[in-house]
Design an enzyme around this catalytic site. Sequence first.
Site: not given
Length: 895
Positions: A25, A94, A103, A105, A338, A454, A574, A758, A777, A845, A865
């Site tokens: 602000k 503010r 809203g 603070m 803003r 709000h 799978r 893995e 992978s 993956c 990838y």
Amino acid sequence: MSAPTKYVYSFAEGSRDMAALLGGKGAGLAEMTRLGLPVPPGFTVTTEACRVYLRTGQEPPELGVEAARALADLERAMGRKLGAPDDPLLLSVRSGARFSMPGMMETILDIGLNDDSVTGLAKASGQQRFAWDSYRRLVQMFGRTVMGVDGDLFEAAIAEHKAGRSTTDDHDLDAAELAAITDEFKEIIRRETGGDFPQDPVEQLTRAIRAVFESWNGERARVYRHREHIPDDLGTAVNVQAMVFGNLGADSGTGVAFTRDPATGARGRYGDYLPDAQGEDVVSGVRDAVPLAELGRLDPRSYDELGEHLHTLEAHYRDLCDVEFTVERGTLWILQTRVGKRTAEAAFRIAHDLREESVITADEALNRVDGAELTRLMFPRFDIRPTDVPIAHGVAASPGAAVGAVVFDSAEARRRAAAGEHTVLVRRETTPDDLPGMIAAEAILTSRGGKTSHAAVVARGMGKVCVCGAESLAIDPVARQFTTSSGVVVHEGDVVSVDGTAGTVHLGALPLTASDVGRSLETARGTGPLTEAVLQALSHADSVRRLGVRANADTPEDAERARALGAQGIGLCRTEHMFLGERRALVEAMILARDDTAREAALAALLPLQRADFAGILKAMDGLPVTIRLLDPPLHEFLPDRTELAVRLASAVHPDLHDRELLDAVERMHEQNPMLGLRGVRLGLAVPGLVAMQVRAIAEAVAERLGAGGEPCAEIMIPLVGTVEELRQARAEAERVLAAVADETGRELGLPIGTMIELPRAALTAGRIAEVADFFSFGTNDLTQTTWGLSRDDAEASFFPLYLEKGIFDVSPFETIDREGVGRLVEMGVEAGRAVNSRLQTGVCGEHGGDPQSIHFFHHAGLDYVSCSPFRIPAARLEAGRAALADTTGTSDSR
Ligand code: PEP
Ligand code: MG
């Protein structure tokens, strides 16, 4: 010697680049001041001052002197003195953090009023009522915010006065009544705190600034930061600004304006205006605003001037801006600007339009949208038939469709959400205290407030469905029900459907239909401004991204869908579902086989079925790589449940021999920790013929596709390898089978053979493993489980919520890659693997392959990838593009 730290900046000294120090602000006010916009003068106390306060419990010693000097300058500029008894200068105080926390603070207005200056204000403004109303507001806000008095006590006192006048409107209270209320407020403060409301204006200012510092650590601010991943140690700046008044009569007012529609992205200014009102009234939704265009009728000069300023701001910031403004007796003041928050739909349309208008480049347009927004747009919408009559209409504040049980407070929303129930939070209006419930609910419905209330602002920020200002609803939170204008009573727990795009509410669960965006992505054809904007962003992402995007898909249908959505192959097919359903009998036969012949017979029966599966998938992905993983889960997962079998056998009059054998097998194969047991490559090495059968099915499917003129690109993937020797042996068997099928069919079958990384050991010995792998992978699901030493299913159900609450996790490591731990293993694996085999293909993956933040990490780790579920492919393409932009511009990750 370095220059002493400066804690106070006048608006004329700052700029938009100083948001870290001045808050969003403060930086916006400074920038507007530099642009020559009509900003009431003021100064900003820096976030650094707040940090010192939070660290030490005291303001930095220099702050008092610097603030006094800034105040003196401000008084000079305004030609009035703070709280002077004749014509007082009044100030607003503010909060304003680096990142917007709407809203969350504190704000205190009308600082400088006391028992003397209230008379001066009345004289100078010529309005007794206005002066006493301002004083009343100050005592109320100061009492609640700075002195910690329960706000309900003040509200109750006002309500009593209104009841005495038989009115519900503040405007019916005259000056004398407001003066009496102010006295009562002072009395309440004395009673509750043992202290007096301070009459000294400088004391008011000092304490107000301190209260804003302290509000940084308030409960609701902390909850908000946690959700939005805003660091806790930034602190807030405090903006002190000369007050201007929108509540001086019909020629005054206040409002919020956007340079474009923040809900749809449509061009043209947009907003709400509240005549004869003070700033906070619009945002709080306490009174209902009129559309901004109404200002054009009431005060064309201010309206036109506002239009010019909106234009200046959008051209300057090169983005959607919003402003808060006040008209004081025909003079326009801009109080804040803003870069505006927007819905996902608006984000895509605005980025597209600004690019078309040559305001921003294609790269910048891509950086203005993200994968999470795109995913949200792909969600279904309600399939509304003409006979579905809404029970209420309101403002379409945040789009999307949600179905849930009605709840009337935050606690109930949280309680039901914890039990897995979808809810709709219904409130007259929301306050920051409702935040936990808004997070827990699927949708928010209010009876008061407009698009900038709000409820609306917070819901849009969270991507939640919101309908607000449904005025016809009589909401009774005590009786826990609401009544519609036609008399329908909806109780807590009743299911409603909330359409945030249309602004309607329906009783019951409406059927959902696919979104236009989802459909357009599959056909790659735009059907309107939004879908065209989305397709353009994706096409630019595709042109800049380096990461490939593949799909995790196990069936031809999924493969086709993934391909339509832009998948460049399958990164993980799978095979376990191919062992289920009717095939379970064959799998049982394989497991129960007493000798090689019986096992071979069972495997031989499975072979043609698997071959057909693979042929179908290879056809759907013709010309693109399809990585097929050999069977991974432990075999007993394909057998009946142990207890069920035991009960069946125990209660049977003539126990079934097959059941007996099955139970023996189940007991033999029972494991305490199946996740760490006989699975993956271990299974392939332990069950003779299993790898051979699967590889043969793949090889024969490839040969068949080649015979049909196709271009099959199958890759064989061995799961859960921990040591190179496992892969070497599995690979040797696979190669034997490939050679045999090549011989039989006369086809060239040099299929790549690779492995999943893995297990931590695999990542740590990746250099060795790469000697016998054509590709890696990264299975980051198992890699996360084994690196952390936890089982996902158990952990998510038990202690994860606690860890998230305690801040040990910001986000589950199963959703977003843990960069320091699991991510480090990925980096090490890639590096070591490539050092040995420069042609090694690398991908991921695990589920992280579809997570926006993780995708940025994988890009930087140099993977080739990512592979993810079909519906996440568009978002993955988009994020891969954004990640690539970060290499060249260094600016990707957020707006
Ligand atoms: C993984 O572990 O990341 C993976 C993709 O395998 P699964 O989830 O099937 O264990
Ligand atoms: Mg795995």
